[in-house]
Write a protein that holds these residues in place. Structure first.
Motif, PDB file in Angstrom:
ATOM      1  N   ALA A  59       1.064   8.310   8.646  1.00 60.06           N
ATOM      2  CA  ALA A  59      -0.016   7.341   8.868  1.00 60.06           C
ATOM      3  C   ALA A  59      -0.401   6.668   7.551  1.00 60.06           C
ATOM      4  O   ALA A  59      -0.401   7.299   6.489  1.00 60.06           O
ATOM      5  N   CYS A  60      -0.766   5.397   7.643  1.00 55.61           N
ATOM      6  CA  CYS A  60      -1.249   4.674   6.472  1.00 55.61           C
ATOM      7  C   CYS A  60      -2.528   5.337   5.965  1.00 55.61           C
ATOM      8  O   CYS A  60      -3.426   5.649   6.736  1.00 55.61           O
ATOM      9  N   MET A  61      -2.594   5.547   4.662  1.00 53.33           N
ATOM     10  CA  MET A  61      -3.785   6.130   4.054  1.00 53.33           C
ATOM     11  C   MET A  61      -4.731   5.005   3.628  1.00 53.33           C
ATOM     12  O   MET A  61      -4.289   3.970   3.138  1.00 53.33           O
ATOM     13  N   TYR A  62      -6.019   5.247   3.828  1.00 52.96           N
ATOM     14  CA  TYR A  62      -7.041   4.294   3.419  1.00 52.96           C
ATOM     15  C   TYR A  62      -7.987   4.984   2.453  1.00 52.96           C
ATOM     16  O   TYR A  62      -8.604   5.992   2.784  1.00 52.96           O
ATOM     17  N   ILE A  63      -8.072   4.420   1.249  1.00 49.26           N
ATOM     18  CA  ILE A  63      -8.985   4.917   0.223  1.00 49.26           C
ATOM     19  C   ILE A  63      -9.678   3.706  -0.369  1.00 49.26           C
ATOM     20  O   ILE A  63      -9.033   2.690  -0.655  1.00 49.26           O
ATOM     21  N   ASN A  64     -10.977   3.796  -0.557  1.00 47.96           N
ATOM     22  CA  ASN A  64     -11.720   2.706  -1.183  1.00 47.96           C
ATOM     23  C   ASN A  64     -12.887   3.317  -1.940  1.00 47.96           C
ATOM     24  O   ASN A  64     -13.944   3.568  -1.381  1.00 47.96           O
ATOM     25  N   ASP A  65     -12.633   3.601  -3.221  1.00 47.00           N
ATOM     26  CA  ASP A  65     -13.691   4.128  -4.073  1.00 47.00           C
ATOM     27  C   ASP A  65     -13.642   3.422  -5.420  1.00 47.00           C
ATOM     28  O   ASP A  65     -12.867   2.486  -5.605  1.00 47.00           O
ATOM     29  N   ALA A  66     -14.453   3.871  -6.343  1.00 41.62           N
ATOM     30  CA  ALA A  66     -14.577   3.192  -7.637  1.00 41.62           C
ATOM     31  C   ALA A  66     -13.277   3.213  -8.443  1.00 41.62           C
ATOM     32  O   ALA A  66     -13.041   2.317  -9.256  1.00 41.62           O
ATOM     33  N   ARG A  67     -12.411   4.197  -8.207  1.00 42.99           N
ATOM     34  CA  ARG A  67     -11.179   4.330  -8.987  1.00 42.99           C
ATOM     35  C   ARG A  67      -9.931   3.817  -8.284  1.00 42.99           C
ATOM     36  O   ARG A  67      -8.951   3.482  -8.952  1.00 42.99           O
ATOM     37  N   LEU A  68      -9.935   3.814  -6.955  1.00 40.38           N
ATOM     38  CA  LEU A  68      -8.683   3.578  -6.244  1.00 40.38           C
ATOM     39  C   LEU A  68      -8.935   2.899  -4.903  1.00 40.38           C
ATOM     40  O   LEU A  68      -9.820   3.325  -4.154  1.00 40.38           O
ATOM     41  N   VAL A  69      -8.134   1.870  -4.632  1.00 43.94           N
ATOM     42  CA  VAL A  69      -8.159   1.210  -3.322  1.00 43.94           C
ATOM     43  C   VAL A  69      -6.730   1.202  -2.784  1.00 43.94           C
ATOM     44  O   VAL A  69      -5.823   0.655  -3.418  1.00 43.94           O
ATOM     45  N   ILE A  70      -6.552   1.851  -1.630  1.00 42.25           N
ATOM     46  CA  ILE A  70      -5.261   1.877  -0.932  1.00 42.25           C
ATOM     47  C   ILE A  70      -5.536   1.538   0.528  1.00 42.25           C
ATOM     48  O   ILE A  70      -6.418   2.158   1.123  1.00 42.25           O
ATOM     49  N   PRO A  71      -4.797   0.602   1.112  1.00 43.32           N
ATOM     50  CA  PRO A  71      -3.789  -0.261   0.507  1.00 43.32           C
ATOM     51  C   PRO A  71      -4.404  -1.169  -0.570  1.00 43.32           C
ATOM     52  O   PRO A  71      -5.578  -1.541  -0.498  1.00 43.32           O
ATOM     53  N   HIS A  72      -3.554  -1.527  -1.522  1.00 47.43           N
ATOM     54  CA  HIS A  72      -3.988  -2.423  -2.586  1.00 47.43           C
ATOM     55  C   HIS A  72      -4.468  -3.726  -1.944  1.00 47.43           C
ATOM     56  O   HIS A  72      -3.809  -4.263  -1.054  1.00 47.43           O
ATOM     57  N   PRO A  73      -5.623  -4.249  -2.352  1.00 48.18           N
ATOM     58  CA  PRO A  73      -6.212  -5.396  -1.656  1.00 48.18           C
ATOM     59  C   PRO A  73      -5.371  -6.674  -1.680  1.00 48.18           C
ATOM     60  O   PRO A  73      -5.570  -7.540  -0.832  1.00 48.18           O
ATOM     61  N   TYR A  74      -4.427  -6.813  -2.611  1.00 47.38           N
ATOM     62  CA  TYR A  74      -3.642  -8.043  -2.711  1.00 47.38           C
ATOM     63  C   TYR A  74      -2.151  -7.844  -2.433  1.00 47.38           C
ATOM     64  O   TYR A  74      -1.389  -8.789  -2.537  1.00 47.38           O
ATOM     65  N   PHE A  75      -1.727  -6.641  -2.095  1.00 51.64           N
ATOM     66  CA  PHE A  75      -0.281  -6.407  -1.997  1.00 51.64           C
ATOM     67  C   PHE A  75       0.373  -7.293  -0.949  1.00 51.64           C
ATOM     68  O   PHE A  75       1.507  -7.734  -1.121  1.00 51.64           O
ATOM     69  N   TRP A  76      -0.312  -7.606   0.137  1.00 55.36           N
ATOM     70  CA  TRP A  76       0.280  -8.369   1.238  1.00 55.36           C
ATOM     71  C   TRP A  76       0.342  -9.869   0.920  1.00 55.36           C
ATOM     72  O   TRP A  76       0.915 -10.654   1.665  1.00 55.36           O
ATOM     73  N   ASP A  77      -0.226 -10.273  -0.235  1.00 62.68           N
ATOM     74  CA  ASP A  77      -0.233 -11.674  -0.657  1.00 62.68           C
ATOM     75  C   ASP A  77       0.678 -11.939  -1.851  1.00 62.68           C
ATOM     76  O   ASP A  77       0.698 -13.065  -2.362  1.00 62.68           O
ATOM     77  N   ARG A  78       1.401 -10.945  -2.309  1.00 67.56           N
ATOM     78  CA  ARG A  78       2.174 -11.077  -3.542  1.00 67.56           C
ATOM     79  C   ARG A  78       3.667 -10.915  -3.271  1.00 67.56           C
ATOM     80  O   ARG A  78       4.135  -9.817  -2.954  1.00 67.56           O
ATOM     81  N   LEU A  79       4.403 -12.012  -3.459  1.00 67.32           N
ATOM     82  CA  LEU A  79       5.855 -11.937  -3.264  1.00 67.32           C
ATOM     83  C   LEU A  79       6.504 -10.955  -4.234  1.00 67.32           C
ATOM     84  O   LEU A  79       7.482 -10.303  -3.884  1.00 67.32           O
ATOM     85  N   PHE A  80       5.953 -10.822  -5.447  1.00 70.26           N
ATOM     86  CA  PHE A  80       6.550  -9.912  -6.416  1.00 70.26           C
ATOM     87  C   PHE A  80       6.406  -8.451  -6.004  1.00 70.26           C
ATOM     88  O   PHE A  80       7.067  -7.573  -6.566  1.00 70.26           O
TER      89      PHE A  80
END
Length: 156
Positions: free
Chosen positions: A107-128
């Motif tokens: 399952a996809c993990m969801y974390i959103n705290d002061a140190r770590l955000v998963i999924p990364h907030p911009y990963f789906w917008d970056r071709l690189f």
């Protein structure tokens, strides 16, 4: 066991050496069981564009490390590469970001705290990130959209 997708980038100094050194160090970590790399590709900067081109890749890492513990390991590798954080999205010797993670049940993990955000907030917008990720997993989907379709959308 967790599966992590890590975005890798470098645009200062011996870019390939920074990336390969971190790969080698991570691969021998006792709690990393497998690491696979996409091709390393040269890409234009994203966000802050007044800087040199990057080498980018994505690593798929199978590890027993908890997400924050893996983040600590990645940040120590950045530190060893003398990473400086002077400009947001600016030049760097090494950038290692956990962009996506799967728990031991897949399952996809969801974390959103002061140190770590998963999924990364911009990963789906970056071709690189998406192009090398597709090398590792052609069937990857996010929010019901295939990675191939997403790449095509971003290219148009």
């Amino acid at each position: 066991m967790y599966t992590y997708y890590i975005s890798v980038g470098s645009n200062i100094g011996n870019r390939r050496q920074f990336i390969m050194g971190a790969y080698d160090s991570l691969s021998i970590h006792p709690q990393v069981h497998r690491i696979t790399s996409s091709s390393v590709m040269e890409t234009e900067p994203w966000g802050y564009t007044e800087q040199d081109v990057f080498l980018n890749a994505v690593w798929c890492v199978s590890s027993s490390l908890e997400p924050h513990d893996l983040l600590d390991v990645l940040q120590s590798l950045e530190c060893e590469a003398q990473r400086k954080r002077d400009i947001h999205w600016g030049p760097r010797t090494l950038d290692l970001d956990i962009v996506y993670a799967l728990s031991d049940d897949g399952a996809c993990m969801y974390i959103n705290d002061a140190r770590l955000v998963i999924p990364h907030p911009y990963f789906w917008d970056r071709l690189f990130v998406l192009e090398p990720l597709m090398e590792l997993d052609k069937a990857f989907t996010y929010n019901g959209e295939s990675i191939g379709d997403r790449i095509q959308t971003l290219k148009t």
